[in-house]
Every structure is written in C-alpha cells, then in structure tokens.
Write a protein that holds these residues in place. Structure first.
Motif, mmCIF file in Angstrom:
data_model
loop_
_atom_site.group_PDB
_atom_site.id
_atom_site.type_symbol
_atom_site.label_atom_id
_atom_site.label_comp_id
_atom_site.label_asym_id
_atom_site.label_seq_id
_atom_site.Cartn_x
_atom_site.Cartn_y
_atom_site.Cartn_z
ATOM 1 N N CYS A 1 0.870 -1.194 0.000
ATOM 2 C CA CYS A 1 0.000 0.000 0.000
ATOM 3 C C CYS A 1 0.901 1.236 0.000
ATOM 4 C CB CYS A 1 -0.936 -0.016 1.209
ATOM 5 S SG CYS A 1 -0.119 -0.156 2.818
ATOM 6 N N SER B 1 -2.256 -2.667 5.453
ATOM 7 C CA SER B 1 -3.167 -3.275 4.484
ATOM 8 C C SER B 1 -3.227 -4.785 4.718
ATOM 9 C CB SER B 1 -2.696 -2.980 3.053
ATOM 10 O OG SER B 1 -3.627 -3.455 2.108
ATOM 11 N N ASN B 2 -4.221 -5.441 4.147
ATOM 12 C CA ASN B 2 -4.364 -6.893 4.288
ATOM 13 C C ASN B 2 -5.061 -7.459 3.059
ATOM 14 O OD1 ASN B 2 -7.328 -6.770 4.760
ATOM 15 N ND2 ASN B 2 -6.712 -5.762 6.674
ATOM 16 N N ASP C 1 -8.219 4.977 2.158
ATOM 17 C CA ASP C 1 -7.708 5.034 3.528
ATOM 18 C C ASP C 1 -8.175 6.303 4.235
ATOM 19 O OD1 ASP C 1 -5.953 4.279 5.762
ATOM 20 O OD2 ASP C 1 -4.698 5.949 5.090
ATOM 21 N N ARG D 1 0.275 5.160 0.619
ATOM 22 C CA ARG D 1 -0.038 5.663 1.965
ATOM 23 C C ARG D 1 1.218 6.224 2.639
ATOM 24 N NH1 ARG D 1 -4.201 1.457 4.952
ATOM 25 N NH2 ARG D 1 -5.280 0.698 3.094
ATOM 26 N N ASN E 1 -6.050 3.027 -3.101
ATOM 27 C CA ASN E 1 -5.660 2.534 -1.781
ATOM 28 C C ASN E 1 -5.540 3.676 -0.774
ATOM 29 O OD1 ASN E 1 -4.034 1.399 0.433
ATOM 30 N ND2 ASN E 1 -3.815 -0.371 -0.912
ATOM 31 N N TRP E 2 -4.841 4.750 -1.157
ATOM 32 C CA TRP E 2 -4.650 5.862 -0.209
ATOM 33 C C TRP E 2 -5.897 6.735 -0.100
ATOM 34 C CZ3 TRP E 2 -4.857 11.128 -1.117
ATOM 35 C CH2 TRP E 2 -4.759 11.562 -2.434
ATOM 36 N N GLU F 1 -8.670 -6.180 2.320
ATOM 37 C CA GLU F 1 -8.699 -4.852 1.711
ATOM 38 C C GLU F 1 -8.288 -4.916 0.244
ATOM 39 O OE1 GLU F 1 -6.733 -1.582 3.504
ATOM 40 O OE2 GLU F 1 -7.563 -1.922 5.487
ATOM 41 N N ASP F 2 -7.271 -5.720 -0.033
ATOM 42 C CA ASP F 2 -6.762 -5.835 -1.393
ATOM 43 C C ASP F 2 -7.820 -6.407 -2.328
ATOM 44 O OD1 ASP F 2 -4.273 -4.981 -2.396
ATOM 45 O OD2 ASP F 2 -3.725 -7.022 -2.917
ATOM 46 N N GLU G 1 7.615 1.542 4.108
ATOM 47 C CA GLU G 1 6.642 0.453 3.981
ATOM 48 C C GLU G 1 7.275 -0.887 4.374
ATOM 49 O OE1 GLU G 1 3.387 -0.927 0.696
ATOM 50 O OE2 GLU G 1 5.424 -0.558 -0.037
#
Length: 330
Positions: A116, A308-309, A185, A119, A181-182, A312-313, A290
């Motif tokens: 991710c 992330s996990n 978030d 982020r 993704n960001w 979420e992906d 990261e």
C-alpha cells in the motif's frame, strides 16, 4: 532476519535496496532470468538461487513477491502453505484464487502484507492529517488527476518486454487500485461507481487502456472525480483538489506544495525532495518505510497489523472490476 526476494526486476531490486537501507543483508534473490540473477549478485553483493523448487522454508523468515502480477498467486500460495511471512507488490489479478487460498490461513501469527505504498508518500500523509484535523470541515468534492508516460517507467527497456504492456496487467490498470488505496484510507470505501470511462487514446505501442476516468460516491456522499493515465510527459502529473464545508486543500506535483485555505487557517506545506535512485522516477523513502512496517509487524509481540491486508486488497480489486464493468467506450 532472512529474506527471499522473488522477482529481480525493477521492484525486486528496489526491495533489496529497502532492506539494505534498513540494515538487513541476509537477503537471497530468485528470478527465472539468469541475467537478472547475475546483475543482482554483482550490483548488491547478495546471493541468489537458480531454482525456486529447491528452496528450504527453514532458511527464510519472509518472502517478498516482486514478480509480474500474473505470478503473484503462485508465490502467495507457497507462503501460505509453508507459513512464511509474505510481502506482495500491488496485485491486479487472481483475486478469487487469493480469496480461496485465504481460507487455509490458520496461523494468525504469520504476516501477509499486500503493498500500500502510496499511503507512505508525503502528500497523502499530509492530506490525511489536514482532513482528520477538520480544517476544511466535512469534505464534499475531490478532483484528482495523476499520470506518468508509460515508456518512461523503465527507460532502459521496451515496454513490450514487461507486464505493463499486457491487457490484464496494463500500466494504467495497475495504477487504479494503487491510487485508490490511499484515497480509500482517508475517505472510506466508496458506495457507488458512476460515469466510468476507459480507453486507449494515445499511440503507445501496447494493447492497453491508457486512461481511466471515473466518478466515485463515498459513504458520506463525498463525490470524487478521478483521472488516471499513462500519458503525461515530460514529467509526471499529480494534481489534487479537495473542497470542504469550511475550506479546501490543493496539491500540484510541479510545485510540490500542499496548500490549505480555510475559514480558520491558511498554510502552505512544502514537501521534502527525497532521494531517487538512478533511472527511477519515484523516491526510495516511501518504499523503505513500507518495508520497515512489514518487518515491525513480523517482530511485534502483539502482531501489530500491517496497514493493508488481503481482505482490503480483494475489495480494491473488486472496485477496479466495478469501474471497468461500468465503463463506456469511445
């Protein structure tokens, strides 16, 4: 700690540099391209293996999957089977297979970390802080445009020699979840996709869509108009405007400044120019940070989660498909 990096192209080499910058040197590289193995050994003075099937799980604490996205699942499956901590670059294929494989994860102490990276970039972090401090009140509207000319990604090779020129793993298609993704978030997961459009409008020599434009409606009725393309040259584009009930936030990558204008506070936040590796466009530090969080998650006694996990992906990939499903053609 002992690391195995699978895939020694641009990102695999970057991840090796990340680990070296963090003080780790027990790193082994694997790639099915002999030239990349030799380059990795010579450039970073690190060891390699020629055959993945011969690896001994007991020799590694973590595997870093930096291959073409089409092959991510193969190595994720291996990590789950042998209970290896696993970091995976941004994936855009095989989400159903990954979802099926996730059911086999019984050991919750193993860390699975889908990338991710955005982020960790300065701009999203600053924007998230300003939003959370309510300087602009409730966000109402977002306009975001990002782009970078595809042949400039790897100037040392023809785009047809790597995955960004393929339809399923095209460069523009890959960047959509990378950027969402960001945004998600900060603003949560969108409740609706509207007015989506994707097409090839350039003469780039690849059978891919080179622009995506779509409208997202977030749960709090925030409207987000987003354009992602692989056309911008000679330099990349990243422009952001967020309008709220009490002010607005803007960013222009050419100026590298986040500007806040609100009823209570006006501020210009200049972002720090960070070190960029030769022939790379994006700075190293976000990737280092990261990777550091991945290592912290492994070492943490309470197994502090990576930001992330897999769940979420998979949701992000589902959102990408929803955008594509609702896209209109030229």
């Amino acid at each position: 700690m002992r690391f195995l990096i699978v895939g020694l192209g641009s990102m695999g080499k970057r991840r090796a540099r990340n680990l070296l910058a963090l003080g780790f040197n027990n790193i082994t590289g694997y790639d099915n391209n002999p030239k990349r193995l030799l380059e990795f050994e010579k450039k970073y003075k690190l060891k390699t293996i020629k055959f993945f099937k011969n690896i001994n799980r007991d020799n590694y604490d973590a595997i870093i999957v930096s291959t073409n996205p089409s092959y991510h699942f193969k190595y994720i499956k291996h990590a789950i089977k042998y209970k290896l901590n696993c970091f995976i670059e941004a994936s855009i294929v095989n989400e159903n297979l990954i979802k099926h494989e996730m059911k086999k994860i019984l050991d919750k102490t193993i860390v699975y970390a889908p990338s991710c990276t955005m982020r960790y970039y300065q701009m999203p972090k600053v924007v998230k802080s300003l939003i959370n401090k309510r300087y602009i009140g409730k966000p109402l509207y977002i306009n975001y445009h990002t782009g970078q000319y595809l042949p400039d990604w790897h100037p040392w090779e023809n785009i047809n020699d790597f995955y960004v020129s393929k339809k399923d793993t095209g460069g523009c298609r890959e960047i959509v979840p990378f950027e969402l993704n960001w945004l998600n978030d900060i603003f949560g997961f969108p409740k609706k996709v509207s007015n989506s459009f994707k097409a090839k409008i350039s003469k780039i020599n690849a059978n891919i869509d080179d622009i995506y434009n779509f409208l997202l409606i977030y749960k709090t009725n925030i409207i987000a108009q987003i354009t992602i393309e692989v056309l911008s040259r000679p330099s990349h584009t990243r422009n952001l405007n967020i309008v709220g009930t009490k002010g607005k936030i803007s960013f222009d990558s050419d100026k590298n400044v986040v500007v806040l204008k609100s009823l209570t506070k006006n501020q210009k936040i200049s972002l720090i120019k960070q070190k960029t590796e030769k022939n790379y466009i994006n700075p190293e530090q976000p990737y280092i940070n990261e990777m550091n969080d991945f290592i912290k998650a492994i070492k943490s006694k309470n197994k502090k989660p990576f930001p992330s996990n897999f769940n979420e992906d998979i949701k992000l990939l589902g959102l990408l498909k929803d955008i594509e499903k609702k896209s209109k053609n030229l």
